[in-house]
Design a protein around this motif. Structure first.
Motif, PDB file in Angstrom:
ATOM      1  N   ALA A 113     -39.072  -1.531  24.101  1.00 36.60           N
ATOM      2  CA  ALA A 113     -38.395  -0.269  23.835  1.00 36.60           C
ATOM      3  C   ALA A 113     -38.682   0.754  24.935  1.00 36.60           C
ATOM      4  O   ALA A 113     -37.788   1.498  25.367  1.00 36.60           O
ATOM      5  N   LEU A 114     -39.919   0.788  25.411  1.00 39.71           N
ATOM      6  CA  LEU A 114     -40.271   1.726  26.475  1.00 39.71           C
ATOM      7  C   LEU A 114     -39.547   1.416  27.774  1.00 39.71           C
ATOM      8  O   LEU A 114     -39.227   2.316  28.543  1.00 39.71           O
ATOM      9  N   SER A 115     -39.303   0.126  28.017  1.00 38.10           N
ATOM     10  CA  SER A 115     -38.631  -0.255  29.260  1.00 38.10           C
ATOM     11  C   SER A 115     -37.180   0.208  29.301  1.00 38.10           C
ATOM     12  O   SER A 115     -36.589   0.267  30.383  1.00 38.10           O
ATOM     13  N   THR A 116     -36.606   0.537  28.158  1.00 37.91           N
ATOM     14  CA  THR A 116     -35.212   1.013  28.119  1.00 37.91           C
ATOM     15  C   THR A 116     -35.119   2.531  28.185  1.00 37.91           C
ATOM     16  O   THR A 116     -34.006   3.064  28.217  1.00 37.91           O
ATOM     17  N   MET A 117     -36.249   3.232  28.201  1.00 37.08           N
ATOM     18  CA  MET A 117     -36.249   4.692  28.201  1.00 37.08           C
ATOM     19  C   MET A 117     -36.275   5.229  29.624  1.00 37.08           C
ATOM     20  O   MET A 117     -36.710   4.537  30.549  1.00 37.08           O
ATOM     21  N   PRO A 118     -35.799   6.470  29.825  1.00 37.55           N
ATOM     22  CA  PRO A 118     -35.960   7.105  31.140  1.00 37.55           C
ATOM     23  C   PRO A 118     -37.436   7.304  31.451  1.00 37.55           C
ATOM     24  O   PRO A 118     -38.247   7.531  30.550  1.00 37.55           O
ATOM     25  N   LEU A 119     -37.801   7.218  32.712  1.00 41.36           N
ATOM     26  CA  LEU A 119     -39.203   7.311  33.143  1.00 41.36           C
ATOM     27  C   LEU A 119     -40.076   6.298  32.405  1.00 41.36           C
ATOM     28  O   LEU A 119     -41.175   6.604  31.933  1.00 41.36           O
ATOM     29  N   SER A 120     -39.583   5.073  32.312  1.00 42.49           N
ATOM     30  CA  SER A 120     -40.296   4.050  31.557  1.00 42.49           C
ATOM     31  C   SER A 120     -41.706   3.775  32.081  1.00 42.49           C
ATOM     32  O   SER A 120     -42.612   3.537  31.261  1.00 42.49           O
ATOM     33  N   MET A 165     -32.456  -1.732  21.311  1.00 43.07           N
ATOM     34  CA  MET A 165     -32.992  -3.078  21.490  1.00 43.07           C
ATOM     35  C   MET A 165     -32.165  -4.096  20.732  1.00 43.07           C
ATOM     36  O   MET A 165     -31.948  -5.221  21.195  1.00 43.07           O
ATOM     37  N   SER A 166     -31.716  -3.708  19.541  1.00 42.25           N
ATOM     38  CA  SER A 166     -30.882  -4.599  18.745  1.00 42.25           C
ATOM     39  C   SER A 166     -29.566  -4.879  19.456  1.00 42.25           C
ATOM     40  O   SER A 166     -29.087  -6.017  19.494  1.00 42.25           O
ATOM     41  N   GLU A 167     -28.979  -3.854  20.069  1.00 42.70           N
ATOM     42  CA  GLU A 167     -27.709  -4.025  20.772  1.00 42.70           C
ATOM     43  C   GLU A 167     -27.883  -4.850  22.045  1.00 42.70           C
ATOM     44  O   GLU A 167     -27.046  -5.697  22.368  1.00 42.70           O
ATOM     45  N   ILE A 168     -28.990  -4.609  22.766  1.00 42.22           N
ATOM     46  CA  ILE A 168     -29.212  -5.334  24.013  1.00 42.22           C
ATOM     47  C   ILE A 168     -29.454  -6.815  23.764  1.00 42.22           C
ATOM     48  O   ILE A 168     -28.919  -7.690  24.449  1.00 42.22           O
ATOM     49  N   SER A 169     -30.278  -7.115  22.749  1.00 44.44           N
ATOM     50  CA  SER A 169     -30.629  -8.508  22.475  1.00 44.44           C
ATOM     51  C   SER A 169     -29.610  -9.225  21.606  1.00 44.44           C
ATOM     52  O   SER A 169     -29.640 -10.451  21.484  1.00 44.44           O
ATOM     53  N   GLY A 170     -28.720  -8.460  20.950  1.00 49.31           N
ATOM     54  CA  GLY A 170     -27.693  -9.071  20.129  1.00 49.31           C
ATOM     55  C   GLY A 170     -28.197  -9.682  18.836  1.00 49.31           C
ATOM     56  O   GLY A 170     -27.634 -10.663  18.348  1.00 49.31           O
ATOM     57  N   VAL A 171     -29.267  -9.110  18.266  1.00 53.97           N
ATOM     58  CA  VAL A 171     -29.819  -9.598  17.001  1.00 53.97           C
ATOM     59  C   VAL A 171     -29.846  -8.442  16.010  1.00 53.97           C
ATOM     60  O   VAL A 171     -29.823  -7.266  16.404  1.00 53.97           O
ATOM     61  N   PRO A 172     -29.866  -8.736  14.707  1.00 51.08           N
ATOM     62  CA  PRO A 172     -29.951  -7.658  13.715  1.00 51.08           C
ATOM     63  C   PRO A 172     -31.222  -6.832  13.875  1.00 51.08           C
ATOM     64  O   PRO A 172     -32.230  -7.307  14.401  1.00 51.08           O
TER      65      PRO A 172
END
Length: 205
Positions: A27-34, A1-8
């Protein structure tokens, strides 16, 4: 999530309701079978909320039954009492889903959900251990469950839980700070009257 949003990482999520309803769903939306994990996660939240309500309402109605046993005779079941308690809890919770409800929620969460609960646990265990008697309480448990607990109640109620609760309460008082709420436009500092209301609610619990 930090990498996707570009924030610490420290800025990705804050403690509080935003953690469960903002950070975790992202976080769940980035997982497989979200979709599966999302259904399971929110089902867990729903069951957790229902379970907490059952315990709160039953604890309140049990106290009323002990104080007014005449309300619980066979001709007057406890359904009306449970209904009144549920309506009262609903009205309290209703003010937390309004536009300014998050501030009311923060007051309840900050002042009632931590220090007051530790004091309640401390007093309850101390009364059971030193007023009612831990060994007598152990005999009651043996009678209810038909098994011997030996010194376990004495160790728990006299030696571990009261001192552990007292230590946690002292630490919470040491690290106490004025209530603040971080939101998208900045930090909101609760006024003094809100702090007084929070302490009054904590003391009433």
């Amino acid at each position: 999530m930090s990498e996707i949003s570009g924030v610490p990482i420290k800025d990705v999520a804050e403690s509080g309701p935003g953690l469960a309803f903002v950070a975790y769903p992202k976080a769940l939306s980035t997982m497989p079978l979200s979709p599966l994990w999302s259904v399971l996660f929110f089902s867990m939240l729903l069951l957790l909320g229902l379970d907490s309500q059952f315990v709160g309402v039953e604890g309140l109605t049990a106290g009323i039954a002990d104080m007014f046993p005449s309300l619980y005779i066979a001709r007057r079941p406890k359904v009306p009492i449970c209904l009144l308690c549920s309506i009262a809890c609903f009205l309290v919770g209703l003010c937390m889903v309004t536009n300014g409800g998050i501030y009311v929620f923060q007051l309840f969460d900050y002042y009632v959900g931590c220090r007051a609960m530790l004091l309640v646990a401390l007093f309850e265990c101390s009364i059971i251990a030193f007023v009612f008697g831990a060994q007598k309480f152990g005999k009651c448990l043996t009678k209810m469950y038909n098994m011997k607990f030996y010194w376990f109640p004495s160790i728990i109620y006299c030696g571990i839980v009261p001192w552990f609760s007292l230590a946690l309460f002292i630490i919470s008082v040491i690290v106490y700070g004025e209530l603040k709420y971080k939101h998208s436009t900045g930090i909101y500092e609760f006024p003094q009257y809100a702090v007084i209301v929070g302490w009054c609610v904590a003391c009433s619990s």
